[in-house]
Design a protein around this motif. Sequence first.
Motif, PDB file in Angstrom:
ATOM      1  N   ALA A 150       6.750  18.299  -6.504  1.00  0.00           N
ATOM      2  CA  ALA A 150       5.687  17.496  -5.905  1.00  0.00           C
ATOM      3  C   ALA A 150       6.177  16.183  -5.300  1.00  0.00           C
ATOM      4  CB  ALA A 150       4.600  17.204  -6.944  1.00  0.00           C
TER       5      ALA A 150
ATOM      6  N   PRO B 186       3.438  21.850   5.237  1.00  0.00           N
ATOM      7  CA  PRO B 186       2.049  21.981   4.790  1.00  0.00           C
ATOM      8  C   PRO B 186       1.515  20.683   4.190  1.00  0.00           C
ATOM      9  CG  PRO B 186       3.516  23.164   3.311  1.00  0.00           C
ATOM     10  CD  PRO B 186       4.340  22.737   4.484  1.00  0.00           C
ATOM     11  N   ALA B 187       2.405  19.820   3.745  1.00  0.00           N
ATOM     12  CA  ALA B 187       1.982  18.575   3.118  1.00  0.00           C
ATOM     13  C   ALA B 187       1.772  17.471   4.145  1.00  0.00           C
ATOM     14  CB  ALA B 187       3.013  18.132   2.084  1.00  0.00           C
TER      15      ALA B 187
ATOM     16  N   ARG C 125       3.876  15.669   5.571  1.00  0.00           N
ATOM     17  CA  ARG C 125       4.650  14.473   5.266  1.00  0.00           C
ATOM     18  C   ARG C 125       6.043  14.552   5.889  1.00  0.00           C
ATOM     19  NH1 ARG C 125       6.080  15.005  -1.224  1.00  0.00           N
ATOM     20  NH2 ARG C 125       6.763  17.137  -1.145  1.00  0.00           N
TER      21      ARG C 125
ATOM     22  N   LEU D 148       0.583  14.560  -2.666  1.00  0.00           N
ATOM     23  CA  LEU D 148       1.986  14.669  -3.051  1.00  0.00           C
ATOM     24  C   LEU D 148       2.604  13.288  -2.915  1.00  0.00           C
ATOM     25  CD1 LEU D 148       2.797  17.974  -1.186  1.00  0.00           C
ATOM     26  CD2 LEU D 148       2.579  17.676  -3.634  1.00  0.00           C
ATOM     27  N   ASP D 149       3.708  13.053  -3.608  1.00  0.00           N
ATOM     28  CA  ASP D 149       4.337  11.737  -3.552  1.00  0.00           C
ATOM     29  C   ASP D 149       3.421  10.635  -4.067  1.00  0.00           C
ATOM     30  OD1 ASP D 149       6.731  12.569  -2.526  1.00  0.00           O
ATOM     31  OD2 ASP D 149       6.128  12.305  -0.451  1.00  0.00           O
TER      32      ASP D 149
ATOM     33  N   ALA E 214      -1.003  19.102  -1.431  1.00  0.00           N
ATOM     34  CA  ALA E 214      -0.554  18.794  -0.071  1.00  0.00           C
ATOM     35  C   ALA E 214      -1.760  18.555   0.818  1.00  0.00           C
ATOM     36  CB  ALA E 214       0.297  19.939   0.467  1.00  0.00           C
TER      37      ALA E 214
END
Lengths: 428, 269, 310
Positions: B206, A88-89, A91, B127-128, B122
């Motif tokens: 996260a 969902p992110a 990444r 995130l990150d 997200a």
Amino acid sequence: MQFGLQKGNDMIAQLQKVAGAAFVVLLGSTTLGSAQTVEFWHSFGGESGEALNQIIANFEEANPGITIEAQEVGNYNDIVAKLQAAIPANRAPDAVIMEVTRYGLFADRGVLIDLAPYFDADPLKDELYDFAREVGVFEGKTYIVPFNSSTPVLYYNKAIFDRAGIPEDAPLKTYDDLLAVSQQITEELGDEGITGIAAPGQFARWGLIMDNDSDLIDSTSGEILIDAENTIEAYEFMASLVHEHKVASPDGVTRENDGRDAFLAGKVGMMINSTGNYGRSTAALGDDLVVMPMPCNKVCAVPIGGAGIGILSTSEKEVQDAAYKFVSFAASPESNAIWFSATGYMPINKATPQQPIAADALEGKPGIDVAINQLDFARGRPRPPVVTWMRASEYDMWQAMALGQRDVREVLTEFADKTRAEAERLEK
Amino acid sequence: MKADNPLLAVLALAAGLLFLSPVLYSIWMSFQTVDAYYTGTVDFTLENYQAAIGQYNFARYLLNSVIVSGAVTLIGLAVATMAAFAFARYDFPGGNVMFGATVATLMIPSHITLIPNYLTLAKAGLLDSYAGLILPAISNGFAAFFLRQYIRGIPRALDEAAYMDGANALQVLWRVIVPIAKPAILSMGLYIFISEWNNYIWPLVAIGREDMYTLQVGLARLYRVNPGEDVIDWPLVMAASTITILPVLLGFLLVERHLVRGIMMGAVK
Amino acid sequence: MTAATEARPVTRASHPLRKTRLLRRLTPYLLALPLLGFIAAFTYVPIASSLNLSFREWDFLSPTKPWVGLDNYRLLLDSREFWNAMKVTAIFAVISVPIRLALALLIATRLMSETWVSRLMRGALFLPSVTSTVAIAVVFSWVFSTDYGMMNAILGWFGLGKVYWMQDPQIALWVLIFVNSWKQLGYDIIIYLAGLQAIPTELYDAASVDGGRKFHVFRRVTVPLVMPTTYFLLVISVIEAFQVFTIVDVMTKGGPAGATDMIVNMLYRVGFTLFDIGQGSALAVILFILLIALAVFKSRVLGRKVHYES
């Protein structure tokens, strides 16, 4: 991913895609030579990690313009968890090592791409051993190309055996044999803090279940066999090592690597573990290390484990192309020979054993071939989506049994029911 | 200072040392070689710190923690002070509801927001990133609630005088209220900084990229992956643990009184 | 708690300039808005979103999130894990909180004086509560580790055998209770000190004149008079027990065999390792309701106590 800002505005996104495609076509000839970076998640540290870095370095040298950005993410469980969280992110990486029974969920959900267009055109396909090629197949399509293949083997520490007065040819064939030897070691050397056997990790447990002529999930029909009589018997035996006979330390139950680490530190007489631990075990124990085939309690059977590399559907086509080049390179005889001789993972490529360093290893590293010799009775394992859940949940069940908290039969009956319900839920 | 019964004093000191002995010993251990540790000898070294800072990237984690905790403290204090000022000095439609909503966050477990916040960030692609760690942490009404109580204790006549001089609300806040409320704001700042420094579950969720780890996540992971080939390298882990503890520890020694006062005031209004 | 009873800002009357009137009316909103924006975006909207997700089935991978009604709640309430987590959390709270509070009050009464020893002791006891929980958990993982840990070394000096502190399901929860108490004790002491300082010394004198012995004074004067503080700490500590995660995650991961599987640990496992987003959200909603109930209970009881006191 580059259109992220336009989310919610389909038209602009569409326009951009068209523009992007046109851009790619226009620059087609130049992108061919342009640099690609492939983000690659894997699970190898220590000496295995160094071998992998060597392979990556060789690949980058042979393929200027492609950079492999490798990241050690953790163990197989960590990779599954991180990959699932990454979807969902947006990444996710471009390529990822996936354990052979746990990629089904991701294949089923369209996270991994079908590699057939690459794989079918790749001479590698015919170079791979059948058992290795099979691990990548899910519902008739190929989702991962094998990288590291293994079967579990039995390692023991000769020095400990000697001191406990166990002859070198002591049988290690049945459950009873394992128990007898473990008990003798624990009795003789327990005062020094040495125990007979490491609590079996999940891969070893699966192997011991197969030795008892059973399985967790049937390799052909896919039937859940967690509550089959022979599975229950196998778990009862394994749990009794820790709880009843106290020949395995509970340290290895709560943190499975602790069992292996204690063996490497010379604190444990024997362990059942993947052949992929061969490299680090010889490094730790030297000539004291002896490798034996898996026991055959009722039948001789071992699971095929290890992992392969899959490619993510979210990556750009050019990156996927570059990633596949690496996937193929990593399974080539040259790479596979480096990998095999450094780690002890089995050769997956038929030409690997002829490579000089592999031939040397087979010649000069006693026991590195034990896993290979077991292939006659090795079994592939099915990989429907539920296996991911089953394996993640099994640890708690095992703890409850091994630490004597709950009755084995009761645990497994309940676990089997839950697994069946989960399988049904996942299929919807 | 009053004198103590010397016997009692010695006993008390011994008890205090015993109480802190695990942490004190861990700091001692962090200066030992792993061989010395396992053989029970003494062999001083700084290698563990070199390894933790270099090979295991704890310098980066330290930087990340400083940036995140610092930003959360500054932004958190700024928004909380403004809101506290509004709640303390203005009677405006909806104000009670807003204040209620702010206070209610004290009772809401942050865990209920874990999955949705993960999804929100997200989607935002945060995130990150530092922003992904900082933004959700601002959503806490404690500082505003606490400062509002404090500001209400400041005589209104002081604001009044400033308004007469032609100051606007922000100027009054900055020139009149903030200087007077400084001790409370500082206490709150320390409280926020320490809470954020020690925050674990959100960065755990996260952050996926290793170079974005905070100290807490980095330390938990270092311990979990068992550095050292066969036996766990406890001295290295303890060096990393000491790096994690030390900044707050030093800060604590400097400002213990502020902190204790802040906690007392926060608890027993 | 409300601003309703306050007088209107005098500033309004004293600032007759019309053009700035709108701006002045907007001022409180502009001041409060940044904080409320954060709170709305990262607390209130997520609560609604958790509630929504708790009625759906999702694994982060599927493109759809089908509505399954109360299925997730039913599955949870039928599951052994949920009740185990509730049980473990309840035991944690019921065992650790009273012991800690009793200990904290006893110590606090000894540390009232302003001598350097008592100040040093207060500092030492308070230190762990501001120290990183992860670091504490790591240090105590070593203290309680089987082969090279401090505890087993001490037992060894006395000729006693090894104890599997974190591997024995009968012991592991006690280890966590110990570590958590070690960390939180100083906070409790500080709060008690604040409460104790509020007790007028005449009351002690009166009790002493009555010929009361030390314990008598403690029981008849100190304990009843710090009751509001005790209630406050009791409820705060129980709420906190329901949110314990870090020491569990670092030290035991909820094991062995679920013996330390506290509720937030289960939430993390279901949500972020099994990725059952529906059940994870349902669990979050249940936790939310439980804690709100506790908070309401707190304000009721505390409200009554404060009333009684005055």
